[in-house]
Design a protein around this motif. Sequence first.
Motif, short mmCIF file in Angstrom:
data_model
loop_
_atom_site.label_atom_id
_atom_site.label_comp_id
_atom_site.label_asym_id
_atom_site.label_seq_id
_atom_site.Cartn_x
_atom_site.Cartn_y
_atom_site.Cartn_z
N GLU A 43 4.64 10.66 0.57
CA GLU A 43 4.07 9.34 0.28
C GLU A 43 5.16 8.27 0.31
O GLU A 43 6.26 8.47 -0.23
CB GLU A 43 3.39 9.33 -1.08
CG GLU A 43 2.67 8.02 -1.36
CD GLU A 43 1.92 8.06 -2.68
OE1 GLU A 43 0.68 8.23 -2.63
OE2 GLU A 43 2.58 7.92 -3.72
N THR B 7 5.72 3.76 0.15
CA THR B 7 5.14 2.45 -0.14
C THR B 7 5.53 1.50 0.97
O THR B 7 6.71 1.43 1.35
CB THR B 7 5.64 1.92 -1.49
OG1 THR B 7 5.26 2.85 -2.52
CG2 THR B 7 5.04 0.56 -1.81
N ASN C 38 0.64 8.37 3.17
CA ASN C 38 1.31 9.65 3.42
C ASN C 38 1.75 9.71 4.87
O ASN C 38 0.92 9.81 5.76
CB ASN C 38 0.37 10.83 3.12
CG ASN C 38 0.33 11.17 1.67
OD1 ASN C 38 1.37 11.34 1.05
ND2 ASN C 38 -0.86 11.24 1.11
N GLN D 285 0.84 -1.20 0.00
CA GLN D 285 0.00 0.00 0.00
C GLN D 285 0.87 1.25 0.00
O GLN D 285 2.04 1.21 0.35
CB GLN D 285 -0.90 0.05 1.25
CG GLN D 285 -2.03 -0.91 1.26
CD GLN D 285 -2.86 -0.74 2.54
OE1 GLN D 285 -2.36 -0.38 3.60
NE2 GLN D 285 -4.15 -1.03 2.42
N ARG D 286 0.23 2.35 -0.37
CA ARG D 286 0.90 3.66 -0.29
C ARG D 286 0.21 4.48 0.78
O ARG D 286 -1.02 4.48 0.88
CB ARG D 286 0.84 4.35 -1.64
CG ARG D 286 1.62 3.59 -2.70
CD ARG D 286 1.27 4.13 -4.04
NE ARG D 286 2.30 5.06 -4.44
CZ ARG D 286 2.84 5.06 -5.64
NH1 ARG D 286 2.43 4.22 -6.55
NH2 ARG D 286 3.77 5.92 -5.93
#
Length: 118
Positions: free
Chosen positions: A86, A88, A42, A39-40
């Motif tokens: 952001e 990963t 922030n 997932q990404r």
Amino acid sequence: MTAAAANLGGAAATPLAPRDVYVPPVLYPHAGTVWFVGQRHNVAWDNSNPPKQITNKIVRIMLRKGDLTTPVILADNFSIWLGHIEVTVPWVEDGSDYQIVLFGDSGNFSPLFTISGS
């Protein structure tokens, strides 16, 4: 060698400008957050109250598990002024003892959170 050392003895040291250590609190991830591998997200921190002189404005985010900061770099070479970046979620073992480390002037940690899905 002795003569070289004697020459250094008379050299005046250049005074350093006053600097403050800036430790903006990590806002996300927070306690109870669950991330899944791939997932990404922030990563966010509060930069609303900086000191006048910041030693290091270019920062790095690393991953910490338990009592150890891992060699996993999630983001690197960006400005502390962004307030978020952001990342990963890397392929790591499942666990509920992860933290984000925001390195700049110092290393400040997020609250513990979970990574799952490996």
